[in-house]
Design an enzyme around this catalytic site. Sequence first.
Site, mmCIF file in Angstrom:
data_model
loop_
_atom_site.group_PDB
_atom_site.id
_atom_site.type_symbol
_atom_site.label_atom_id
_atom_site.label_comp_id
_atom_site.label_asym_id
_atom_site.label_seq_id
_atom_site.Cartn_x
_atom_site.Cartn_y
_atom_site.Cartn_z
ATOM 1 C CG ASP A 91 -1.985 1.063 1.161
ATOM 2 O OD1 ASP A 91 -2.071 1.761 0.147
ATOM 3 O OD2 ASP A 91 -2.745 1.196 2.149
ATOM 4 C CB VAL A 92 3.333 2.563 -2.038
ATOM 5 C CG1 VAL A 92 4.246 1.830 -1.089
ATOM 6 C CG2 VAL A 92 3.094 1.732 -3.291
ATOM 7 C CE LYS A 93 -4.284 4.791 -0.418
ATOM 8 N NZ LYS A 93 -3.645 3.937 0.638
ATOM 9 N NE ARG A 94 6.128 4.047 -4.190
ATOM 10 C CZ ARG A 94 6.751 4.484 -3.117
ATOM 11 N NH1 ARG A 94 6.454 5.678 -2.627
ATOM 12 N NH2 ARG A 94 7.666 3.757 -2.516
#
Length: 254
Positions: A91-94
């Site tokens: 979960d990094v929402k790059r």
Amino acid sequence: MNFNGKIKQRINTVKNVLVVGLDTDVGKLPQKFSKDAGGIYEFNKMIIESTSDVACAYKINSAFYEALGWEGMKALEKTRDLIENIPVIYDVKRGDIESTAKAYAKAAFEYFNFDAVTLSPYMGSDAIDPFLNYKDHYAFVVCLSSNESATDFEYHGDPPLYISVARSVATKNSINGNCGLVVGATVAQKLSEISAISPDSLILVPGIGAQQGNIKEVMDSIEHEKLLVNVSRAVIFADDPRSTALNYSKLLSL
């Protein structure tokens, strides 16, 4: 085996769609764990050992590890290794230009060996396509989120931005079958609409527990096999994480 096969196999084994989120905030660790990266790892080990026969997947929120610098990222790496063959979502929402996205994708899938990632779509295809080129992995694109300020952008336009995102994801998913959506549990009433636009995409649903999303609304919205429902703080910081995970797994059963 690609992500779709791996997650379907896992769901068939555990008979539920519970994703346990390892949003391990060092400041919230129980007293017996040291308030550092070592404490995070030992805590995660306890959580994984007590839930690995229940969870259909794990989700690791990078922020809580990055905040502790190099040692925190080593704890993240060790945690991912500990989970072994259960699907893990990074979960990094790059969301960045193509050259940067390629580097982010390489880190997520080749170095850390995550099965899936979360992405922000607002810089367009440049930010997403490099991840989708890893055909055996999966990308969950933020479509409609749980936070109150989602109204700042996600509902704007005609059609609303979240509809445009869902349409784009449907197109991208038709290529390799590895592009899904993130839709918050607090907007569960939109799940049916969004899933109808991208019917073959998996939907990751955060917002159960601490954010008070309604499980029944989520589970009544679309076919359960399309859902991956994340519960983080409400499980890992519960007095009895295993019992709590078991209770959630029953509510999220097929």
